[in-house]
Design an enzyme around this catalytic site. Structure first.
Site, PDB file in Angstrom:
ATOM      1  CE  LYS A  72      -3.492   2.790   0.528  1.00 15.55           C
ATOM      2  NZ  LYS A  72      -4.366   3.059  -0.648  1.00 15.55           N
ATOM      3  CG  ASN A  77     -10.182   3.469  -4.349  1.00 20.51           C
ATOM      4  OD1 ASN A  77      -9.585   4.180  -3.535  1.00 20.51           O
ATOM      5  ND2 ASN A  77      -9.728   3.237  -5.570  1.00 20.51           N
ATOM      6  N   GLY A 121      -8.319   7.308   0.493  1.00 21.82           N
ATOM      7  CA  GLY A 121      -7.673   8.400   1.214  1.00 21.82           C
ATOM      8  C   GLY A 121      -6.357   8.008   1.860  1.00 21.82           C
ATOM      9  CG  LEU A 122      -2.894   8.233   0.111  1.00 19.37           C
ATOM     10  CD1 LEU A 122      -2.007   9.481   0.136  1.00 19.37           C
ATOM     11  CD2 LEU A 122      -2.128   7.093  -0.545  1.00 19.37           C
ATOM     12  CB  CYS A 153      -3.310   9.405  -4.304  1.00 16.20           C
ATOM     13  SG  CYS A 153      -4.761   9.147  -3.256  1.00 16.20           S
ATOM     14  CB  SER A 208      -8.313   4.454  -9.792  1.00 17.05           C
ATOM     15  OG  SER A 208      -7.865   5.435  -8.900  1.00 17.05           O
ATOM     16  N   GLY A 222     -10.985  -1.655 -12.666  1.00 17.53           N
ATOM     17  CA  GLY A 222     -11.671  -2.849 -13.151  1.00 17.53           C
ATOM     18  C   GLY A 222     -11.953  -2.833 -14.643  1.00 17.53           C
ATOM     19  N   GLY A 250      -7.869  -3.007 -15.402  1.00 16.93           N
ATOM     20  CA  GLY A 250      -8.840  -3.789 -16.150  1.00 16.93           C
ATOM     21  C   GLY A 250      -8.466  -5.223 -16.409  1.00 16.93           C
ATOM     22  N   GLY A 291      -5.797  -5.221  -9.676  1.00 17.23           N
ATOM     23  CA  GLY A 291      -6.428  -4.521  -8.561  1.00 17.23           C
ATOM     24  C   GLY A 291      -7.822  -5.035  -8.258  1.00 17.23           C
ATOM     25  CB  THR A 292     -11.112  -4.255  -9.797  1.00 22.08           C
ATOM     26  OG1 THR A 292     -10.959  -2.833  -9.681  1.00 22.08           O
ATOM     27  CG2 THR A 292     -12.574  -4.616  -9.562  1.00 22.08           C
TER      28      THR A 292
HETATM   29  C1  DHB Z   1      -5.538   5.908  -2.919  1.00 21.49           C
HETATM   30  C2  DHB Z   1      -6.059   5.662  -4.151  1.00 21.49           C
HETATM   31  C3  DHB Z   1      -5.224   5.632  -5.204  1.00 21.49           C
HETATM   32  O1  DHB Z   1      -5.671   5.383  -6.459  1.00 21.49           O
HETATM   33  C4  DHB Z   1      -3.894   5.890  -5.007  1.00 21.49           C
HETATM   34  O2  DHB Z   1      -3.040   5.905  -6.018  1.00 21.49           O
HETATM   35  C5  DHB Z   1      -3.404   6.130  -3.795  1.00 21.49           C
HETATM   36  C6  DHB Z   1      -4.241   6.137  -2.748  1.00 21.49           C
HETATM   37  C7  DHB Z   1      -6.350   5.967  -1.755  1.00 21.49           C
HETATM   38  O3  DHB Z   1      -7.379   6.608  -1.819  1.00 21.49           O
HETATM   39  O4  DHB Z   1      -5.916   5.450  -0.724  1.00 21.49           O
END
Ligand code: DHB
Length: 308
Positions: free
Chosen positions: A43, A67, A70-71, A129, A193, A218, A247, A268-269
């Site tokens: 992460k 999503n 928020g990190l 992000c 994303s 996705g 995707g 990811g998804t």
């Molecule tokens: C988050 C989402 C992302 O796509 C990213 O690159 C980093 C953080 C997130 O909201 O945590």
């Protein structure tokens, strides 16, 4: 398994998780480490731990996910320790550490800490992000991206890649590639994303933060991801590898990312929906396609997209 490499780093399989999915805690990283994936990425870490945005903040829908996390993360020291432990157990395996910060000065600080650490894998600077309230996706600001990379490479000597947001215009591909080509990057990861989409169910948004706006992943983003992988493959110096993310639902999607130029492929998804078992099935499906076409390694078809 389908081996791959980025520079001198070798991977037993070309599949890995997309940062953010199943990789915040050590138990989740251990499950990825034991899966059929060739490696994992953490992460995105910040200097200090963060709780992230209010829940619910991740939802799936028919064609993908949204999503606004928020990190949320355990803070850099947690990931450096976890990676040191994984590295000690598997000295020949290469792992990825994702980092960012919310203020420019802190980006330098976190990379200085990584530089000073014992970490010897690949470092991914997340420039994309979309979910921290009031903070734009850095890589949509070309001047800031250039200034950050210039200063980072004045002190950073480990292998560094960047995670990019999707671009949608050839002039943006050109401008960003010109910036990236000026630095000794190990790789770029396309794409994060698709920022600030909106998913609605029964007249209502499906996630709480930001009045429902969030990053889309996705199936529905595959074409955008493939276009970004190939646009950067066409423009970047060949020394800069590409990780394709976005995707990936089946083996054909993995095959297409590699055909567009990816050396590794992030999931990811699908990982969020199916768990780590997806890596074994995606690998089998990719192997079946390669066998049918007579390809023995990914270098037999990587980047070799045919034009009309
Ligand atoms: C988050 C989402 C992302 O796509 C990213 O690159 C980093 C953080 C997130 O909201 O945590």
């Amino acid at each position: 398994a389908v081996p791959s490499q980025i520079h001198h780093f070798h991977f037993s399989n070309c599949l890995m998780n997309a940062s953010g999915v199943s990789c915040e805690r050590k138990e989740e990283l251990a499950a990825l480490d034991d899966s059929a994936a060739g490696t994992f990425i953490t992460k995105t870490a910040t200097l200090e731990a963060r709780e992230g945005n209010p829940q619910p903040r991740v939802e799936t829908f028919a064609l993908g996910s949204i999503n606004s996390s928020g990190l949320p993360n355990q803070g850099l020291p947690y990931y450096l320790q976890a990676l040191a432990d994984f590295q000690a157990a598997k000295p020949d395996k290469t792992y990825f550490l994702s980092v960012t910060e919310l203020e420019e000065e802190k980006i330098y600080k976190i990379l200085e800490e990584v530089e000073a650490s014992d970490f010897k894998g690949l470092v991914e600077l997340n420039l994309s992000c979309p979910n921290v309230i009031g903070k734009p996706q850095i890589a949509y600001d070309f001047e800031t991206t250039d200034r950050i990379l210039k200063r980072v490479f004045s002190f950073f000597t480990k292998s560094l890649g960047v995670k990019l947001p999707p671009f949608f215009d050839p002039s943006h591909f050109d401008q960003m590639a010109d910036i990236l080509n000026a630095y000794p990057l190990a790789y770029v990861n396309c794409i994060n994303s698709v920022g600030n989409g909106l998913v609605i169910h029964d007249e209502q948004v499906v996630i709480k933060p930001k009045q429902g706006f969030g990053g889309i992943g996705g199936e529905t983003i595959k074409e955008t991801a493939l276009a970004n992988v190939h646009a950067f493959y066409q423009r970047l110096r060949p020394e800069i590898a590409i990780i394709g993310t976005g995707g990936v639902c089946d083996g054909r999607d993995v095959f297409e990312h590699i055909l567009c130029g990816a050396s590794m492929v992030g999931v990811g998804t699908t990982l969020y929906e199916e768990g780590e078992g997806c890596f074994a099935s995606l690998t089998e499906e990719l192997e079946a396609i390669m066998k049918e076409k007579g390809y023995q390694s990914i270098e037999d078809f990587r980047g070799k997209l045919k034009y009309m």
